[in-house]
Design a protein around this motif. Structure first.
Motif, short mmCIF file in Angstrom:
data_model
loop_
_atom_site.label_atom_id
_atom_site.label_comp_id
_atom_site.label_asym_id
_atom_site.label_seq_id
_atom_site.Cartn_x
_atom_site.Cartn_y
_atom_site.Cartn_z
N LYS A 1 -14.24 11.83 -5.38
CA LYS A 1 -13.36 10.77 -5.88
C LYS A 1 -12.40 10.30 -4.80
O LYS A 1 -12.13 9.09 -4.67
CB LYS A 1 -12.58 11.27 -7.10
CG LYS A 1 -13.47 11.61 -8.30
CD LYS A 1 -12.67 11.97 -9.53
CE LYS A 1 -11.85 13.24 -9.36
NZ LYS A 1 -12.68 14.44 -9.08
N VAL A 2 -11.86 11.22 -4.01
CA VAL A 2 -11.00 10.84 -2.89
C VAL A 2 -11.75 9.88 -1.96
O VAL A 2 -11.23 8.84 -1.54
CB VAL A 2 -10.53 12.08 -2.11
CG1 VAL A 2 -9.88 11.68 -0.79
CG2 VAL A 2 -9.57 12.92 -2.94
N ALA A 3 -13.00 10.23 -1.65
CA ALA A 3 -13.79 9.43 -0.72
C ALA A 3 -14.09 8.05 -1.29
O ALA A 3 -13.90 7.03 -0.62
CB ALA A 3 -15.08 10.15 -0.37
N GLN A 4 -14.54 7.98 -2.54
CA GLN A 4 -14.90 6.66 -3.07
C GLN A 4 -13.68 5.78 -3.29
O GLN A 4 -13.75 4.55 -3.16
CB GLN A 4 -15.74 6.79 -4.34
CG GLN A 4 -15.04 6.97 -5.63
CD GLN A 4 -15.95 6.64 -6.84
OE1 GLN A 4 -17.14 6.38 -6.71
NE2 GLN A 4 -15.37 6.68 -8.01
N GLU A 5 -12.54 6.39 -3.59
CA GLU A 5 -11.33 5.59 -3.81
C GLU A 5 -10.84 4.91 -2.53
O GLU A 5 -10.13 3.91 -2.59
CB GLU A 5 -10.24 6.47 -4.43
CG GLU A 5 -10.54 6.83 -5.88
CD GLU A 5 -9.66 7.93 -6.45
OE1 GLU A 5 -8.61 8.24 -5.83
OE2 GLU A 5 -10.01 8.48 -7.51
N ALA A 6 -11.23 5.46 -1.38
CA ALA A 6 -10.88 4.81 -0.11
C ALA A 6 -11.57 3.46 0.04
O ALA A 6 -11.16 2.64 0.86
CB ALA A 6 -11.28 5.72 1.06
N PHE A 7 -12.61 3.22 -0.78
CA PHE A 7 -13.37 1.98 -0.69
C PHE A 7 -13.15 1.07 -1.90
O PHE A 7 -13.82 0.05 -2.03
CB PHE A 7 -14.86 2.30 -0.57
CG PHE A 7 -15.22 2.97 0.73
CD1 PHE A 7 -15.66 2.23 1.82
CD2 PHE A 7 -15.10 4.34 0.88
CE1 PHE A 7 -15.98 2.84 3.01
CE2 PHE A 7 -15.43 4.97 2.07
CZ PHE A 7 -15.86 4.22 3.15
N MET A 8 -12.20 1.43 -2.77
CA MET A 8 -12.03 0.66 -4.00
C MET A 8 -10.88 -0.33 -3.95
O MET A 8 -10.61 -1.03 -4.92
CB MET A 8 -11.84 1.61 -5.20
CG MET A 8 -13.08 2.44 -5.49
SD MET A 8 -12.98 3.34 -7.06
CE MET A 8 -13.25 1.99 -8.22
N GLU A 9 -10.17 -0.37 -2.83
CA GLU A 9 -9.07 -1.32 -2.69
C GLU A 9 -9.01 -1.82 -1.25
O GLU A 9 -9.49 -1.15 -0.34
CB GLU A 9 -7.73 -0.68 -3.09
CG GLU A 9 -7.54 0.77 -2.67
CD GLU A 9 -7.15 0.98 -1.23
OE1 GLU A 9 -6.87 0.00 -0.52
OE2 GLU A 9 -7.11 2.15 -0.80
N ALA A 10 -8.45 -3.00 -1.08
CA ALA A 10 -8.26 -3.58 0.25
C ALA A 10 -6.82 -3.42 0.72
O ALA A 10 -6.46 -3.93 1.79
CB ALA A 10 -8.64 -5.06 0.24
N TYR A 11 -6.03 -2.70 -0.06
CA TYR A 11 -4.63 -2.45 0.28
C TYR A 11 -4.50 -1.71 1.62
O TYR A 11 -3.52 -1.87 2.35
CB TYR A 11 -4.01 -1.65 -0.87
CG TYR A 11 -2.56 -1.25 -0.72
CD1 TYR A 11 -1.59 -2.13 -0.26
CD2 TYR A 11 -2.16 0.04 -1.10
CE1 TYR A 11 -0.27 -1.74 -0.17
CE2 TYR A 11 -0.84 0.43 -1.02
CZ TYR A 11 0.11 -0.46 -0.54
OH TYR A 11 1.42 -0.07 -0.45
N HIS A 12 -5.53 -0.90 1.96
CA HIS A 12 -5.47 -0.11 3.19
C HIS A 12 -5.79 -0.92 4.44
O HIS A 12 -5.61 -0.43 5.56
CB HIS A 12 -6.46 1.07 3.09
CG HIS A 12 -7.90 0.66 3.13
ND1 HIS A 12 -8.58 0.22 2.02
CD2 HIS A 12 -8.80 0.61 4.15
CE1 HIS A 12 -9.84 -0.06 2.35
NE2 HIS A 12 -9.98 0.15 3.63
N ASN A 13 -6.28 -2.14 4.28
CA ASN A 13 -6.77 -2.89 5.44
C ASN A 13 -5.71 -3.10 6.52
O ASN A 13 -5.99 -3.02 7.72
CB ASN A 13 -7.32 -4.26 5.01
CG ASN A 13 -8.68 -4.15 4.36
OD1 ASN A 13 -9.17 -3.06 4.09
ND2 ASN A 13 -9.28 -5.28 4.08
N PHE A 14 -4.48 -3.38 6.10
CA PHE A 14 -3.42 -3.70 7.05
C PHE A 14 -3.20 -2.54 8.04
O PHE A 14 -3.15 -2.74 9.25
CB PHE A 14 -2.12 -4.01 6.29
CG PHE A 14 -0.96 -4.38 7.18
CD1 PHE A 14 -0.76 -5.69 7.57
CD2 PHE A 14 -0.06 -3.42 7.61
CE1 PHE A 14 0.29 -6.05 8.39
CE2 PHE A 14 1.01 -3.76 8.43
CZ PHE A 14 1.19 -5.07 8.82
#
Length: 468
Positions: free
Chosen positions: A222-235
């Motif tokens: 779940k930790v791994a897939q959640e890294a790909f579920m939002e674009a908030y981390h892009n910055f």
């Protein structure tokens, strides 16, 4: 950020143009599926860290999630001919998918009905005219019926109906073969919900596996897939302005989506992000075009970087693959469009970003998982699927750049997964729960709510309850 003082929780959105406004201004507008919008506020309570770290919670998932959920196991082109089979493993469970004849694909529990030995040892493709247990030699036909029992005289109590291979629910969609270990599983169509209608506009069966990379990651699935579920981390993670005004949709308990634009970004959406890099002065359209590696092209009055990038891709990819992209929308050509299907599957219908993902537990390890990436390349209409490539397997410490076939995507995946080890360590010592954004991380919350409901529905009574 939109002033949220007078808004209800979950209503705040980033400043600047919306995704829909951007899509409607494209040279070739999007298909109706991409204009659909569906969002809901799902709460703002913290997610307990034990959901990611607890052995007991992991075991609940083993018992009440993976045995009862639909998952894609392979593509139809993995098993094109009679006798071709594919072994798919999920946690402690193992399933054989086999082509019985031209029109029939079946799935069975990978276990001998005599004393439980696994029939096929390795995950992936194989071929056989039937299945034979390596322990005592019991054997079965491709359709799972008993073929032979050595010393048959000693088993008068065994018949074909009682000891055929245990059948697993199996359905096909978009060229994928889905399995569900629950023999009473509801139809896959109930699970897919709106995805079935949306993907009629993005037919996945007209794609081939260009590259398959299978990597071990140092984090709970779940930790791994959640890294790909939002674009908030892009910055921060990707040093990119794209995604700050991404659109997030929740279509059902099982299906969600995000869309974030490539070739266009909104400086207004970054109003409360640190630093001035992407805001003052904002990139010109010409600079945005060059950032997309399209050089030597000077924009004319009224042209945008996004329009020219989309058209350049149309011409390049059409020539390379022999596909007709004349009417393909700018958004489908360029954007990161990501559908999530509960519990662990991602489907990208785009052309430049054409992947599917799958996240699975790594055996019985709470703190690691298997991440499958398939790059799904467009095929000319009516073309036959070529033999799929063997997966490239990467260890937990390897870089995605070791998979040369990923090209420009490899360093992006390195960035995407670079925080997972630190997040795993941090979660184990966390003093509070995981806090999620009301909008940008709403898809993550949807998965957790569905997971709770799903496990409650499928949890079996304890042995004490059975004996009570």
């Amino acid at each position: 950020m939109t002033n949220s003082k007078h808004l209800s929780p979950g209503e705040a959105r980033a400043q600047g143009p919306t995704i829909k406004q951007t899509l409607m201004a494209d040279a070739i507008p999007p298909p109706p599926a991409l204009l659909a919008q569906s969002q809901q506020f799902l709460g703002d309570e913290d997610i307990p860290v034990s959901r990611y770290t607890s052995r007991a919670f992991f075991q609940r998932e083993v018992d009440s999630l993976w045995r009862y959920s639909w998952q894609w196991a392979c593509r139809e082109e993995h098993i094109p001919d009679e006798g071709d089979n594919y072994v798919y493993n999920i946690g402690p469970y193992s399933v054989i998918i086999v082509r019985v004849d031209d029109d029939t694909i079946k799935a069975f529990v990978n276990s001998c009905t005599h004393r439980g030995t696994r029939l096929l040892a390795s995950e992936g493709c194989g071929y056989s005219q039937g299945f034979t247990c390596p322990f005592h030699g019991w054997s079965w036909q491709l359709d799972g019926s008993i073929k032979n029992i050595p010393g048959r005289w000693d088993f008068p109590h065994v018949n074909g109906d009682s000891h055929g291979l245990a059948e697993v629910s199996c359905e096909r969609w978009g060229g994928f073969v889905f399995i569900n270990i629950d023999p009473k599983a509801k139809p896959l169509a109930d699970y897919l919900g709106p995805m079935d209608e949306h993907f009629k506009q993005f037919p996945l069966q007209q794609r081939r596996i260009k590259t398959h990379v299978k990597k071990l990651l140092p984090a709970n699935w779940k930790v791994a897939q959640e890294a790909f579920m939002e674009a908030y981390h892009n910055f921060e993670t990707h040093d990119s302005p794209h995604g700050a005004n991404a659109q997030y949709d929740i279509f059902s308990d099982y299906v969600s989506r995000f869309i974030h634009n490539i070739g266009h970004y909104s400086p207004e959406a970054l109003a409360d992000y640190p630093g001035e890099k992407w805001r003052a002065p904002p990139l010109t359209e010409q600079q945005q075009l060059e950032a997309l590696a399209i050089e030597g092209r000077v924009l004319k009055d009224g042209e945008t970087a996004r329009q020219i990038a989309a058209q350049t891709l149309r011409e390049t990819i059409s020539a390379e693959l022999g596909v007709d992209l004349e009417h393909c929308s700018d958004s489908v050509m360029l954007d990161s469009i990501e559908y999530h299907l509960f519990p662990n599957m991602f489907f990208f219908p785009g052309v430049m970003i054409p992947m599917v993902y799958r996240f699975r537990p790594n055996g019985d390890d709470v703190d690691s998982c298997i991440f499958d990436i398939m790059v799904m390349e467009l095929m000319p209409e009516n073309a036959e699927h070529p033999e799929p490539p063997e997966p490239i397997e990467l260890g937990i410490d390897q870089s995605y750049t070791d998979a040369k076939e990923l090209g420009w995507l490899a360093p992006v995946y390195d960035e995407d997964t670079s925080n997972l080890q630190m997040q795993t360590l941090g979660l184990k010592g966390a003093s509070k729960g995981v806090s999620l954004g009301n909008y940008q991380e709403s898809r993550i919350r949807r998965v957790h709510k569905t997971l709770d409901n799903f496990m409650k529905e499928h949890e079996q009574p304890s042995q004490e309850d059975n004996n009570g």
